[in-house]
Design a protein around this motif. Structure first.
Motif, PDB file in Angstrom:
ATOM      1  N   VAL A  32      47.108  43.625  37.786  1.00 19.39           N
ATOM      2  CA  VAL A  32      48.403  43.261  37.201  1.00 19.39           C
ATOM      3  C   VAL A  32      49.491  44.258  37.581  1.00 19.39           C
ATOM      4  O   VAL A  32      50.613  44.165  37.085  1.00 19.39           O
ATOM      5  CB  VAL A  32      48.308  43.136  35.666  1.00 19.39           C
ATOM      6  N   TYR A 109      50.429  38.223  34.318  1.00 18.65           N
ATOM      7  CA  TYR A 109      51.616  39.009  34.646  1.00 18.65           C
ATOM      8  C   TYR A 109      51.925  39.029  36.150  1.00 18.65           C
ATOM      9  O   TYR A 109      51.782  40.048  36.822  1.00 18.65           O
ATOM     10  CB  TYR A 109      51.464  40.443  34.121  1.00 18.65           C
ATOM     11  N   ARG A 164      48.227  36.094  41.645  1.00 20.17           N
ATOM     12  CA  ARG A 164      47.949  36.572  40.287  1.00 20.17           C
ATOM     13  C   ARG A 164      47.766  35.408  39.324  1.00 20.17           C
ATOM     14  O   ARG A 164      46.963  35.475  38.402  1.00 20.17           O
ATOM     15  CB  ARG A 164      49.080  37.477  39.806  1.00 20.17           C
TER      16      ARG A 164
END
Length: 496
Positions: A32, A109, A164
């Motif tokens: 992250v 995130y 992500r």
């Protein structure tokens, strides 16, 4: 090749009987934090003086800006902390988890922040990446100062790293990337307002040039929003010539994961939205009139009393969590009015522009002084219209992947849009605008709910056609995002 974002939204819809199986490859989970291991760093001050403004004051318009300000690392550090702060830590067998002031789908995130800075005391003119993990600036490339010698110029960039989110959500991840960038963007804009900093938001820019300027590999990471701040009238922007300069040798970042999977639908959807936005063509669009709903008479909302000031802006930011242990009791009328007032945004997106892109629905289960039902909110007129009678909260909970806890919330706020009308009138880039706007408003619901002592939790996963059918929407009108709010038990379980 996808050329329509409406089509992207359709092919990434969830259907109850057609959900593909799969598993998460935990050994390949993305980090992250973005790291540039060999780039020079500038530590940022940790001892900061945060503004004492209240939430309601901050969200209201007009708001006074100080045209002339002195900029230094301490002020810049404060704005970055308020934009994407790490607010708490919890320990687990697999390691520590760090809570943030912004929600994120799956707590993945995907957003990063860059800034082109010039005229800040103690900081050389350069392009920097904000290292949230260390609260420092990573220097990526030098810039030539522009304008007067004492003029301050800042341009913030909000980017997203595709993998992500797509690691978990695959092709549908682009929806969540846009929503998450809206969460972060709203925090940045509130931080600038709280520090009385003049600014302007840019969602329309030359994507290829901006990504190149930031040193991004556009199959992995792209910029979605820019915010100019500082001496806006001085002509001191460091970008005017820098965007036209030849490529610069950037430091190499660590990869986000051992192996990245590229999802063509995400790349194609983003590329389709790189064309210019078309504002102001034809009659003024009112999205609440494009959903195919028969609306009842309008009901003017009462002016919100200063309830939000019971908890200040900074405290609300630090206490924000996704809370969903809702209590079976009504939301009081003043809290309801305060939440609706928080949806009035100003600046680049006026209420009128917001209403062109987006319709805001309200599923009322138990709010003092209101019957159960489905309502539409007109933020420009400060009025609501009844679209359907009865309690639809259980039906929406079922449509949202059978998340029964949603039915206990006093209120569900829905962000809706007719994607066919939107795209035909404003072009494919309008999809970015409306999803980012939904994320911005969602963050406002989170913060306003926190300030009022209420819980809030966002939901971006739902059976799309079931949700549209429940609400009685026409063929091309879609649910984009849901925020629940209401009284909660003490420390409710944290979700994102």
């Amino acid at each position: 090749m996808l050329q329509s974002l409406r089509r992207y939204h359709e092919i990434t819809s969830y259907q109850r009987d057609a959900m593909s199986g799969g598993y998460l490859e935990w050994s390949n989970q993305p980090t992250v934090y973005k790291r540039y291991p060999n780039a020079p760093r500038v530590p940022l001050p940790m001892e900061l003086d945060f503004p004492s403004v209240g939430m309601q004051e901050l969200m209201r318009d007009p708001f006074a800006f100080k045209i002339s300000q002195t900029w230094d690392l301490k002020k810049l550090s404060g704005i970055l902390r308020l934009t994407c702060a790490i607010t708490a830590r919890s320990s687990h067998p697999g390691g520590d988890f760090f809570y943030r002031s912004t929600p994120s789908a799956g707590a993945l995130y995907p957003c990063e922040i860059y800034l082109a800075a010039s005229g800040i005391n103690g900081l050389p003119a350069a392009l920097y990446h904000y290292n949230l993990e260390e609260h420092s600036l990573v220097k990526l490339r030098p810039l030539e100062p522009r304008g007067a010698a004492d003029a301050c110029s800042l341009t913030f960039f909000v980017s997203v790293i595709f993998f992500r989110s797509s690691w978990k959500y695959r092709e549908r991840a682009y929806r969540y990337l846009l929503l998450d960038s809206g969460h972060v963007l709203e925090n940045l804009l509130l931080a600038l307002r709280a520090t009385c900093t003049p600014h302007r938001t840019l969602l329309d820019f030359q994507d290829e040039k901006v990504n190149s300027f930031l040193g991004l590999e556009s199959r992995q990471e792209v910029c979605l929003a820019m915010v100019e701040a500082g001496d806006l009238e001085s002509g001191a922007s460091p970008l005017t010539e820098a965007l036209s300069e030849s490529s610069y040798p950037f430091p190499k970042p660590e990869p986000p994961a051992p192996r990245e999977t590229i999802y063509p639908a995400i790349l194609e959807a983003h590329k389709a939205g790189c064309c210019p936005m078309r504002w102001g063509e034809g009659p003024v669009l009112r999205m609440l009139e494009e959903l195919g709903l028969a609306l009842g008479p309008s009901q003017l909302m009462e002016a919100a009393q200063p309830r939000l000031d019971e908890m200040g802006y900074v405290e609300s930011l630090w206490r924000r969590r996704s809370k969903r242990a809702y209590l079976p009791r009504p939301m009081d009328k003043q809290s309801f009015c305060c939440l609706l007032e928080s949806l009035n945004i100003h600046g680049t997106f006026s209420c009128r522009k917001s209403n062109q892109l987006l319709a805001i629905g309200l599923l009322v289960r138990e709010v003092e002084g209101l019957d159960c039902g489905f309502y539409l909110l007109d933020t420009e007129k400060g009025a609501i219209y009844e679209a359907a009678k009865g309690d639809l909260s259980k039906g929406m909970a079922s449509a949202c992947l059978d998340q029964a806890w949603m039915a206990q919330a006093s209120l569900q706020v829905l962000f809706l849009s007719n994607l066919e009308v939107l795209e035909s009138r404003m072009g494919p880039r309008a999809y970015r605008h409306v999803m980012i706007l939904s994320g911005r408003l969602g963050q406002r619901i989170y913060l306003a709910s926190t300030a009022l002592g209420l819980g809030a939790c966002g939901v971006g996963a739902f059976y799309d056609r079931e949700a549209a059918s429940l609400l009685g929407l026409n063929e091309f009108s879609k649910l984009l995002y849901v925020l629940t709010s209401g009284p909660v038990r003490g420390r409710a379980p944290w979700v994102s």
